[in-house]
Design a protein around this motif. Structure first.
Motif, mmCIF file in Angstrom:
data_model
loop_
_atom_site.group_PDB
_atom_site.id
_atom_site.type_symbol
_atom_site.label_atom_id
_atom_site.label_comp_id
_atom_site.label_asym_id
_atom_site.label_seq_id
_atom_site.Cartn_x
_atom_site.Cartn_y
_atom_site.Cartn_z
ATOM 1 N N ASP A 137 0.853 -1.191 -0.050
ATOM 2 C CA ASP A 137 0.092 -0.144 0.150
ATOM 3 C C ASP A 137 0.851 1.297 0.081
ATOM 4 O O ASP A 137 2.183 1.353 -0.239
ATOM 5 N N THR A 138 0.279 2.274 0.224
ATOM 6 C CA THR A 138 1.101 3.446 0.206
ATOM 7 C C THR A 138 2.117 3.602 1.090
ATOM 8 O O THR A 138 3.216 4.368 1.094
ATOM 9 N N ARG A 139 2.102 2.826 2.322
ATOM 10 C CA ARG A 139 3.066 3.025 3.367
ATOM 11 C C ARG A 139 4.259 1.905 3.203
ATOM 12 O O ARG A 139 5.276 2.178 3.411
ATOM 13 N N ALA A 140 4.092 0.997 2.510
ATOM 14 C CA ALA A 140 5.150 0.042 2.189
ATOM 15 C C ALA A 140 4.790 -0.845 1.300
ATOM 16 O O ALA A 140 3.718 -1.396 1.062
ATOM 17 N N SER A 141 5.651 -1.734 0.584
ATOM 18 C CA SER A 141 5.551 -2.845 -0.373
ATOM 19 C C SER A 141 5.276 -3.815 0.500
ATOM 20 O O SER A 141 5.871 -4.193 1.525
ATOM 21 N N ALA A 142 4.673 -5.103 -0.241
ATOM 22 C CA ALA A 142 4.626 -6.308 0.363
ATOM 23 C C ALA A 142 6.217 -6.904 0.686
ATOM 24 O O ALA A 142 6.385 -7.425 1.831
ATOM 25 N N ASP A 143 7.018 -6.913 -0.400
ATOM 26 C CA ASP A 143 8.254 -7.289 -0.235
ATOM 27 C C ASP A 143 8.951 -6.704 0.795
ATOM 28 O O ASP A 143 9.785 -7.318 1.727
ATOM 29 N N TYR A 144 8.909 -5.319 0.959
ATOM 30 C CA TYR A 144 9.741 -4.732 2.176
ATOM 31 C C TYR A 144 9.293 -5.126 3.485
ATOM 32 O O TYR A 144 9.987 -5.298 4.186
ATOM 33 N N ARG A 145 7.790 -5.217 3.550
ATOM 34 C CA ARG A 145 7.353 -5.726 4.870
ATOM 35 C C ARG A 145 8.073 -7.055 5.112
ATOM 36 O O ARG A 145 8.263 -7.310 6.249
ATOM 37 N N ARG A 146 8.180 -7.956 4.134
ATOM 38 C CA ARG A 146 8.390 -9.195 4.494
ATOM 39 C C ARG A 146 10.033 -9.116 4.718
ATOM 40 O O ARG A 146 10.117 -9.951 5.784
ATOM 41 N N GLU A 147 10.674 -8.316 4.274
ATOM 42 C CA GLU A 147 12.113 -8.464 4.837
ATOM 43 C C GLU A 147 12.162 -7.884 6.063
ATOM 44 O O GLU A 147 13.027 -8.331 6.718
ATOM 45 N N LEU A 148 11.260 -6.907 6.374
ATOM 46 C CA LEU A 148 11.282 -6.270 7.553
ATOM 47 C C LEU A 148 10.992 -7.414 8.705
ATOM 48 O O LEU A 148 11.544 -7.632 9.788
#
Lengths: 160, 247
Positions: free
Chosen positions: B213-224
């Motif tokens: 979404d506007t706050r983060a991509s799914a890939d970025y969230r998964r990496e986090l």
């Protein structure tokens, strides 16, 4: 159905007729005429309406007026001692920590609450304490400097 | 008509239960929680997580019960409460019931309370010896922001230093706080080496179901999730290992 709320504001007993949907902010500004508390976002994000309830900072827009029954509330009008400004107020003037002034009452009360619990705060603690107070003018640095100066001033005063 | 529930004794008190756990009234503010030294010694990670909610002004009003019943997938206090297997007490017109916190969130903004029910308390189990629980999150801004990913971890070590019990609950990567059960299973019975913790964290990232979404991509969230889970596991193992804490 309106109800009567009795509370203590700035050390004085006050009484007002409120609607169940009224907020503490409306009680203070519209019923009691204490307009020093500012209304910004009205949803707890900006901190302009910060007042103290039993010493704890709250956003007056997120407190229902009815919840103020029996509460001890401090607003910006109760911070100075007569004509003697609170050290936090004096320091904000001296260090230029205020410009348009709209956020200032809330900042002052957040700082007063911080210094009551943490007389010698670090810069990080000061920044955390005012994280819920949005200022669009100053860039915060001068506010942080002012609060640190007020803390030092109050410590010096306490030692005398 | 509005009824203020914050003057009911059991809603506003924090008490030790006979089994050495805790009963936290649903109306106890985060500010009050932070002032309870004994609770903070048992569950420092819970206090830390709760103190991530909103501003200090908001924390004067915010409660664990509110954080839970608000039903946000990003609720900061919820993953850790799930990982330590907290329960909640619910009062309704048909009496009282206790449920595991895990069964409460059902969808974003929705919890399994009926209209005639009220959450009255959060119940924490006694803290086991050699255990620890921590929650880590990431926000684009340091203050006053919502987690784009978070990980609440609870670990108990066995007599030989192996991981005897582990729970991992993820924030902001599914419609509700999400248990990473495969990652948990990978840890049980194993020695907590850096490689194992990193592997489990990777598995947790695979279990996450984030959206872009506007706050983060799914890939970025998964990496986090991988990074936060590894760090939370590291912290818990270290804390549990140093005698971690006898209640």
């Amino acid at each position: 159905m309106k109800t009567v709320v009795q509370c203590e504001v700035n050390g004085e007993p006050r009484e007002a007729l409120v609607d169940p949907r009224d907020t503490l902010l409306q009680l203070l500004r519209d019923r009691l005429g204490l307009t020093g508390t500012k209304e910004g976002c009205s949803n707890g994000n900006c901190g302009s309406c910060t007042v103290l309830m039993a010493g704890a900072p709250v956003c007056a827009c997120l407190v229902l007026a009815g919840e103020a029954e029996g509460a001890h509330i401090t607003t910006i009008e109760g911070v100075a001692d007569g004509n003697d400004l609170h050290p936090v107020q004096a320091a904000l003037i001296q260090h230029g920590g205020t410009q348009c002034g709209f956020c200032t009452p809330g900042i002052v009360l957040s700082a007063v609450a911080l210094l009551a619990e943490t007389p010698q705060p670090t810069s990080g603690q000061i920044r955390h304490a005012i994280a819920g107070n949005i200022c669009r003018c100053t860039g915060y640095d001068k506010i942080v400097t002012a609060i640190a100066a007020a803390a030092a001033e109050m410590q010096a005063g306490a030692r005398q | 008509m509005i009824v203020d529930l914050k003057h009911i004794g059991e809603m506003c008190s924090v008490v030790r239960t006979p089994d050495k756990g805790w009963r936290i009234g649903a109306a106890v503010s985060v500010r009050q929680l932070g002032a309870n030294g004994d609770l903070a010694r048992d569950y420092p990670g819970l206090i830390e997580a709760a103190q991530l909610i909103g501003s200090l002004q908001v924390q004067s009003r915010a409660t664990l019960g509110g954080n839970l019943c608000n039903g946000a997938p990003s609720a900061d206090a919820v993953p850790l409460m799930m990982s330590i297997e907290a329960r909640v007490e619910i009062a309704g017109t048909r009496g009282r019931r206790m449920v595991n916190i895990e069964s409460l969130p059902v969808a974003p903004g929705k919890v399994a309370l009926t209209p005639d029910e009220l959450l009255v308390a959060v119940l924490l189990p006694p803290r086991p010896a050699r255990s620890a629980a921590r929650y880590l999150r990431f926000t684009p801004r340091r203050e006053m922001d919502i987690a784009i990913a978070g990980s609440g971890v609870a670990v108990r070590l066995g007599a030989a230093g192996e991981i005897a019990h582990a729970r991992i609950t993820l924030a902001s990567v599914a419609p509700v706080p999400l248990r990473a059960t495969k990652a948990e299973a990978r840890l049980i019975g194993e020695r907590p080496t850096a490689a194992l913790l990193a592997e489990a964290a990777r598995i947790a990232a695979g279990e996450a179901k984030p959206i872009s979404d506007t706050r983060a991509s799914a890939d970025y969230r998964r990496e986090l999730v991988a990074v936060l889970t590894r760090r939370a596991l590291d912290a818990c193992v270290a804390e549990a290992g140093v005698g971690g804490s006898k209640p």
